[in-house]
Design an enzyme around this catalytic site. Structure first.
Site, PDB file in Angstrom:
ATOM      1  N   TYR A 244       0.841  -1.208   0.000  1.00 35.24           N
ATOM      2  CA  TYR A 244       0.000   0.000   0.000  1.00 35.24           C
ATOM      3  C   TYR A 244       0.879   1.263   0.000  1.00 35.24           C
ATOM      4  O   TYR A 244       0.798   2.075  -0.920  1.00 35.24           O
ATOM      5  CB  TYR A 244      -0.900  -0.035   1.234  1.00 35.24           C
ATOM      6  CG  TYR A 244      -1.959   1.037   1.279  1.00 35.24           C
ATOM      7  CD1 TYR A 244      -2.945   1.106   0.311  1.00 35.24           C
ATOM      8  CD2 TYR A 244      -1.986   1.969   2.317  1.00 35.24           C
ATOM      9  CE1 TYR A 244      -3.937   2.094   0.367  1.00 35.24           C
ATOM     10  CE2 TYR A 244      -2.975   2.939   2.377  1.00 35.24           C
ATOM     11  CZ  TYR A 244      -3.950   3.004   1.402  1.00 35.24           C
ATOM     12  OH  TYR A 244      -4.924   3.967   1.460  1.00 35.24           O
TER      13      TYR A 244
ATOM     14  N   ASP B 233       2.945  -0.676  12.752  1.00 39.89           N
ATOM     15  CA  ASP B 233       1.800   0.197  13.064  1.00 39.89           C
ATOM     16  C   ASP B 233       2.355   1.580  13.458  1.00 39.89           C
ATOM     17  O   ASP B 233       3.103   1.696  14.423  1.00 39.89           O
ATOM     18  CB  ASP B 233       1.031  -0.418  14.237  1.00 39.89           C
ATOM     19  CG  ASP B 233      -0.362   0.157  14.391  1.00 39.89           C
ATOM     20  OD1 ASP B 233      -1.315  -0.516  14.005  1.00 39.89           O
ATOM     21  OD2 ASP B 233      -0.486   1.277  14.908  1.00 39.89           O
TER      22      ASP B 233
ATOM     23  N   ASN C 166      -6.856   9.297   8.220  1.00 39.97           N
ATOM     24  CA  ASN C 166      -7.915   8.387   8.706  1.00 39.97           C
ATOM     25  C   ASN C 166      -9.300   9.030   8.590  1.00 39.97           C
ATOM     26  O   ASN C 166      -9.509  10.144   9.075  1.00 39.97           O
ATOM     27  CB  ASN C 166      -7.660   8.005  10.164  1.00 39.97           C
ATOM     28  CG  ASN C 166      -6.405   7.178  10.311  1.00 39.97           C
ATOM     29  OD1 ASN C 166      -5.304   7.715  10.188  1.00 39.97           O
ATOM     30  ND2 ASN C 166      -6.547   5.898  10.536  1.00 39.97           N
TER      31      ASN C 166
HETATM   32  N1  UDP Z   1      -6.549  -0.511  16.203  1.00 37.77           N
HETATM   33  C1  UDP Z   1      -6.935  -0.947  17.470  1.00 37.77           C
HETATM   34  N2  UDP Z   1      -7.961  -1.834  17.563  1.00 37.77           N
HETATM   35  C2  UDP Z   1      -8.662  -2.272  16.479  1.00 37.77           C
HETATM   36  C3  UDP Z   1      -8.287  -1.807  15.192  1.00 37.77           C
HETATM   37  C4  UDP Z   1      -7.218  -0.933  15.095  1.00 37.77           C
HETATM   38  O1  UDP Z   1      -6.335  -0.555  18.489  1.00 37.77           O
HETATM   39  O2  UDP Z   1      -9.608  -3.066  16.674  1.00 37.77           O
HETATM   40  C5  UDP Z   1      -5.457   0.474  16.099  1.00 37.77           C
HETATM   41  C6  UDP Z   1      -4.372   0.112  15.090  1.00 37.77           C
HETATM   42  O3  UDP Z   1      -3.371  -0.692  15.702  1.00 37.77           O
HETATM   43  C7  UDP Z   1      -3.864   1.485  14.707  1.00 37.77           C
HETATM   44  C8  UDP Z   1      -5.092   2.387  14.831  1.00 37.77           C
HETATM   45  O4  UDP Z   1      -6.023   1.653  15.621  1.00 37.77           O
HETATM   46  O5  UDP Z   1      -2.890   1.939  15.613  1.00 37.77           O
HETATM   47  C9  UDP Z   1      -5.741   2.741  13.512  1.00 37.77           C
HETATM   48  O6  UDP Z   1      -5.937   1.552  12.800  1.00 37.77           O
HETATM   49  P1  UDP Z   1      -6.771   1.524  11.472  1.00 37.77           P
HETATM   50  O7  UDP Z   1      -6.644   0.145  10.901  1.00 37.77           O
HETATM   51  O8  UDP Z   1      -8.135   2.062  11.684  1.00 37.77           O
HETATM   52  O9  UDP Z   1      -6.047   2.597  10.509  1.00 37.77           O
HETATM   53  P2  UDP Z   1      -4.489   2.830  10.114  1.00 37.77           P
HETATM   54  O10 UDP Z   1      -3.611   1.859  10.841  1.00 37.77           O
HETATM   55  O11 UDP Z   1      -4.483   2.655   8.644  1.00 37.77           O
HETATM   56  O12 UDP Z   1      -4.245   4.228  10.555  1.00 37.77           O
END
Ligand code: UDP
Length: 313
Positions: free
Chosen positions: A148, A276, A177
């Site tokens: 990605y 992450d 986000n």
């Molecule tokens: N996250 C979490 N619990 C969940 C899903 C995601 O704590 O059930 C955390 C994830 O580890 C990240 C943040 O939330 O730090 C945002 O994750 P998401 O997948 O929504 O978006 P991205 O990582 O693309 O910003």
């Protein structure tokens, strides 16, 4: 002024379908190209009632159909949640590279404006905070997220190549986000996970210790930012962050969701996914200056609408 015609790739997706509704609302003609890999035709049920709307099921990495002359091309097609793009790593890599090239070629040949939706993931695990467009990022080039991150970076490169070499009228938007109605229940994103866990009484799953941050933007604000970037002459050749700078830890988010839903769910802590990012917040000074845009929906308002949506589906 003649009626505008728009192409939206990925128009059956979460942000794409809201963009389609907004463009139809403006009286434009809209053609959606979507192969429904992660998008859902249901998201377009309102749009389909409009005679100005056309849906073409098509994978934009393959030779494009003839859509005639169009004014605006919004290129959103790509799996975008961490779960989806790891499941469809090859499709993700290709739609942002091959697909972007084909869409740019169409824009060039038809003198259309082109908007590439990039992502805050191009900043990787950022060493600069908040992230402004001039920051080059801290990205793992071959990690599990690279299908990605790196394909979006490639897409940015190709977009700027067409701007510099062919004078194609392009702009790059880095989407931060985003949440709201139509975010798939099961796509693994934090806002959809927490709300659906809270509504069903299951534990809210915080990954890691929950101190990582994100800055959620409500989808109608995202859509107004994309349209402003497309229609503003000053955005040509520019890279612009669109997002909401209000920043929350995952613990804050879990508590807000619990309070808003009145849920008795417990909070559990699970392993942090690989690579992450620890924090993320857009610097939106450039969007405010060039587009006169800023988000208007507070997190409480947006969360309420999103909770209502999940309750009704
Ligand atoms: N996250 C979490 N619990 C969940 C899903 C995601 O704590 O059930 C955390 C994830 O580890 C990240 C943040 O939330 O730090 C945002 O994750 P998401 O997948 O929504 O978006 P991205 O990582 O693309 O910003």
């Amino acid at each position: 002024m003649a009626q505008k015609a728009c192409v939206v790739t990925g128009g059956a997706g979460f942000i794409g379908s809201h963009l389609v509704d907004a463009l139809l609302e403006k009286g434009y003609r809209v053609i959606v190209l979507d192969n429904l890999l992660t998008g859902k035709e249901d998201n377009l049920s309102e749009a389909k009632k409009n005679p100005q709307f056309t849906f073409i099921r098509h994978d934009v990495t393959q030779t494009l159909p003839d859509m005639g002359t169009v004014d605006y091309i919004y290129h959103l097609a790509s799996p975008a949640s961490v779960v989806d793009y790891q499941k469809f790593a090859e499709e993700t890599a290709l739609v942002n590279s091959v697909g972007t090239r084909l869409m740019l070629e169409y824009a060039k040949n038809h003198h259309a404006r082109f908007l590439f939706t990039s992502t805050s993931e191009v900043y990787g695990d950022p060493k600069e905070h908040p992230q402004s467009e001039s920051y080059w990022g801290n990205v793992n080039p071959n990690g599990v997220r690279s299908c990605y991150d790196e394909s979006k970076r490639y897409g940015e490169m190709m977009t700027m190549l067409y701007y510099r070499k062919y004078k194609t009228d392009v702009r790059i938007i880095r989407i931060f986000n985003t949440y709201g109605p139509r975010l798939k229940k099961d796509d693994g994103r934090v806002v959809s996970n927490f709300i659906n866990q809270a509504l069903t009484g299951e534990p809210l799953t915080i990954y890691g210790n929950g101190s990582q941050t994100r800055s959620p933007c409500y989808v109608s604000d995202m859509v107004s930012g994309l349209i402003a970037a497309m229609e503003n002459d000053a955005a040509t050749g520019e890279v612009i962050n669109i997002g909401n700078p209000e920043e929350y830890t995952m613990i804050d988010l879990a508590n807000k969701v619990k309070a808003m839903t009145g849920s008795q769910s417990e909070i559990v802590y699970l392993e942090l996914p690989v690579d992450d990012p620890t924090r993320r917040r857009p610097d939106i000074a450039k969007a405010m200056r060039i587009l006169g845009w800023k988000p208007t929906v507070t997190f409480d308002e947006g969360l309420k609408k999103t909770v209502e949506y999940y309750k009704s589906t």
